[in-house]
Motif scaffolding. Structure first.
Motif, PDB file in Angstrom:
ATOM      1  N   VAL A  66       0.894  -1.160   0.018  1.00 44.95           N
ATOM      2  CA  VAL A  66      -0.122  -0.047   0.160  1.00 44.95           C
ATOM      3  C   VAL A  66       0.844   1.179  -0.126  1.00 44.95           C
ATOM      4  O   VAL A  66       0.807   2.223  -0.774  1.00 44.95           O
ATOM      5  CB  VAL A  66      -0.806  -0.048   1.111  1.00 44.95           C
ATOM      6  N   TYR A  99     -12.246   6.524   5.015  1.00 39.33           N
ATOM      7  CA  TYR A  99     -12.699   5.423   4.050  1.00 39.33           C
ATOM      8  C   TYR A  99     -13.040   4.253   4.831  1.00 39.33           C
ATOM      9  O   TYR A  99     -12.400   3.800   5.799  1.00 39.33           O
ATOM     10  CB  TYR A  99     -11.650   5.221   3.408  1.00 39.33           C
ATOM     11  N   PHE A 107     -12.677   1.066   4.917  1.00 33.97           N
ATOM     12  CA  PHE A 107     -11.990  -0.133   4.236  1.00 33.97           C
ATOM     13  C   PHE A 107     -12.587  -1.494   5.041  1.00 33.97           C
ATOM     14  O   PHE A 107     -12.639  -1.511   6.131  1.00 33.97           O
ATOM     15  CB  PHE A 107     -10.686  -0.185   4.196  1.00 33.97           C
ATOM     16  N   LEU A 142      -8.164  -6.357   1.452  1.00 34.48           N
ATOM     17  CA  LEU A 142      -7.917  -4.890   1.941  1.00 34.48           C
ATOM     18  C   LEU A 142      -7.008  -4.003   1.054  1.00 34.48           C
ATOM     19  O   LEU A 142      -7.411  -2.965   1.020  1.00 34.48           O
ATOM     20  CB  LEU A 142      -7.207  -5.115   3.340  1.00 34.48           C
ATOM     21  N   LYS A 143      -6.124  -4.735   0.743  1.00 37.23           N
ATOM     22  CA  LYS A 143      -4.864  -4.182  -0.165  1.00 37.23           C
ATOM     23  C   LYS A 143      -5.569  -3.694  -1.534  1.00 37.23           C
ATOM     24  O   LYS A 143      -5.288  -2.813  -1.786  1.00 37.23           O
ATOM     25  CB  LYS A 143      -3.959  -5.146  -0.477  1.00 37.23           C
ATOM     26  N   VAL A 199      -7.988  -0.614  -1.319  1.00 38.08           N
ATOM     27  CA  VAL A 199      -7.124   0.541  -1.084  1.00 38.08           C
ATOM     28  C   VAL A 199      -7.021   0.860  -2.842  1.00 38.08           C
ATOM     29  O   VAL A 199      -6.799   1.839  -3.127  1.00 38.08           O
ATOM     30  CB  VAL A 199      -5.767   0.413  -0.541  1.00 38.08           C
ATOM     31  N   LYS A 204      -9.983   2.298  -4.608  1.00 41.36           N
ATOM     32  CA  LYS A 204     -10.150   3.487  -4.115  1.00 41.36           C
ATOM     33  C   LYS A 204      -9.174   4.481  -4.729  1.00 41.36           C
ATOM     34  O   LYS A 204      -9.558   5.714  -5.301  1.00 41.36           O
ATOM     35  CB  LYS A 204      -9.944   3.660  -2.460  1.00 41.36           C
ATOM     36  N   ILE A 234      -6.047   8.152   3.145  1.00 43.03           N
ATOM     37  CA  ILE A 234      -6.155   6.608   2.956  1.00 43.03           C
ATOM     38  C   ILE A 234      -4.868   5.790   3.715  1.00 43.03           C
ATOM     39  O   ILE A 234      -5.362   4.616   4.291  1.00 43.03           O
ATOM     40  CB  ILE A 234      -5.650   6.401   1.410  1.00 43.03           C
ATOM     41  N   SER A 240      -6.761   5.478   7.262  1.00 42.63           N
ATOM     42  CA  SER A 240      -7.985   4.611   7.037  1.00 42.63           C
ATOM     43  C   SER A 240      -7.390   3.059   6.738  1.00 42.63           C
ATOM     44  O   SER A 240      -7.797   1.826   7.349  1.00 42.63           O
ATOM     45  CB  SER A 240      -8.864   4.948   6.069  1.00 42.63           C
ATOM     46  N   PHE A 241      -6.416   2.876   6.068  1.00 44.12           N
ATOM     47  CA  PHE A 241      -5.820   1.530   5.839  1.00 44.12           C
ATOM     48  C   PHE A 241      -5.105   1.028   7.077  1.00 44.12           C
ATOM     49  O   PHE A 241      -5.621  -0.128   7.612  1.00 44.12           O
ATOM     50  CB  PHE A 241      -4.648   1.649   4.663  1.00 44.12           C
ATOM     51  N   GLN A 242      -4.741   1.706   7.769  1.00 46.56           N
ATOM     52  CA  GLN A 242      -3.755   1.294   9.155  1.00 46.56           C
ATOM     53  C   GLN A 242      -4.751   1.230   9.961  1.00 46.56           C
ATOM     54  O   GLN A 242      -4.331   0.100  10.780  1.00 46.56           O
ATOM     55  CB  GLN A 242      -2.777   2.476   9.563  1.00 46.56           C
ATOM     56  N   VAL A 268      -6.150  -2.414   9.439  1.00 46.32           N
ATOM     57  CA  VAL A 268      -5.084  -3.327   9.666  1.00 46.32           C
ATOM     58  C   VAL A 268      -5.090  -3.684  11.137  1.00 46.32           C
ATOM     59  O   VAL A 268      -5.162  -4.763  11.552  1.00 46.32           O
ATOM     60  CB  VAL A 268      -3.663  -3.115   9.055  1.00 46.32           C
TER      61      VAL A 268
END
Length: 343
Positions: free
Chosen positions: A169, A195, A197, A215-216, A219, A222, A244, A247-249, A252
């Motif tokens: 990511v 976001y 996710f 999940l990856k 992203v 998006k 991003i 939100s990704f972190q 996870v």
């Protein structure tokens, strides 16, 4: 008792000398991060060649700091599983040669179990029995740790590890390798709720497994939608990058902490031990501490310097020495990770 431990499972060449009270008498580490940054990830062939160059100087530095010779050691321990085959072979070959030269016994170390044992080294308290969570670039795994050398695998990732997802990511976002620290820094200025996710596997309370490939992919969609895209040519605003990343972190971290809590409940444990490079992530540490307060379990999380690969966590060899668990000189490496928890 004094044991030399060697770690070369991936891209860090490390050695340490520990005694039976888990005191670190000497340690040394040669990092390859700058070497692999050019490629956006660890290149196995380059890693193994770098280990060849670094292994003996690192061992000598650790012994020198400990003010010991090979003859004064009681044993030599080395990681032989899991990891990159070439990297593991360099460490194992060096350990075997030292054992023959000094007539010392050989002890085999499991890299993942050592990550959990880092908690035992860091704190003057015995965390076992416990649930063990290892989160790193190559591994996202849960263990039921009945004792210091009795580890039962519960589940692992069915695709990408958490750290691997961070790296990929980060590359999409135009952030430098390694991805974990880069995304953490970018996320400081972002909105973790920007976001929504997905949190894969989190709704399945029976399976103690992780999944981060979806999940990856979320992203990616998006950022660029469906279809082929050159991420290097994309223009991404700083705010979009920060949102991003945050939100990704958050997604996870929710998966990692959520699955650990599920394991604690399912196996009626009240202690969680956490190790691995991703465990150095500030947001992860914050949320797992919050979960400890909320669900009232005891938390042992290795300090950041013992989260990333190191040889100090090889102090688990002390327990194997005391149990008489020595390895023959025909010991081989076992690079792969058994994904079937029932095996």
């Amino acid at each position: 008792m004094k044991i030399l431990t060697i770690e070369s499972s991936c891209d860090e060449t490390a050695a340490a000398v520990v005694d039976d009270a888990r005191n670190v008498l000497g340690q040394a580490l040669a990092s390859q991060i700058d070497t692999h940054r050019l490629y956006g990830g660890v290149v196995p062939e380059i890693a193994s060649r770098a280990h060849i160059q670094a292994i003996l100087p690192v061992v000598q530095q650790a012994l020198s700091e400990a003010q010991l010779t090979l003859e004064e050691l009681d044993a030599i321990a080395v990681v032989n599983e899991p990891g990159l085959a070439g990297s593991l072979l360099v460490g194992l070959a060096a350990a075997k040669a030292l054992c023959v030269a000094a007539n010392k016994p050989l002890i085999a170390i499991n890299h993942l179990q050592a990550h959990i044992y880092a908690c035992r080294v860091a704190f003057n308290d015995n965390p076992f029995p416990c649930i063990g969570l290892i989160v790193s670039g190559g591994h996202s795994s849960l263990y039921r740790c009945n004792g210091s050398i009795d580890f039962q695998p519960l589940g692992t990732t069915i695709d990408d590890a958490a750290g691997e997802a961070f790296d990929k990511v980060a590359a999409m976002l135009g952030l430098p390798y390694p991805g974990g620290p880069s995304i953490q820094k970018a996320a400081e200025n972002g909105n973790p709720q920007a976001y929504d996710f997905p949190r894969p596997m989190l709704d399945d309370h029976d399976r103690m497994q992780f999944s981060f490939s979806g999940l990856k992919t979320a992203v990616r969609y998006k950022l660029a939608g469906v279809g082929k895209v050159d991420f290097k040519a994309m223009e991404i605003s700083e705010q979009l990058r920060a949102d991003i990343a945050a939100s990704f972190q958050e997604a996870v971290v929710d998966c990692l902490v959520g699955k650990a809590v599920q394991a604690l409940k399912k196996y009626h444990m009240n202690t969680l031990c956490v190790g691995g490079g991703v465990a150095a992530n500030a947001r992860f540490r914050e949320k797992v501490m919050q979960a400890s307060d909320k669900y009232r379990f005891k938390l042992f999380i290795a300090p950041p310097k013992l989260c990333t690969d190191n040889a100090v966590m090889g102090a688990i060899a002390i327990e194997r020495y005391k149990a008489g668990l020595f390895a023959d000189l025909d010991l081989d490496v076992s690079p792969g990770l058994v994904r079937d928890a029932k095996r």
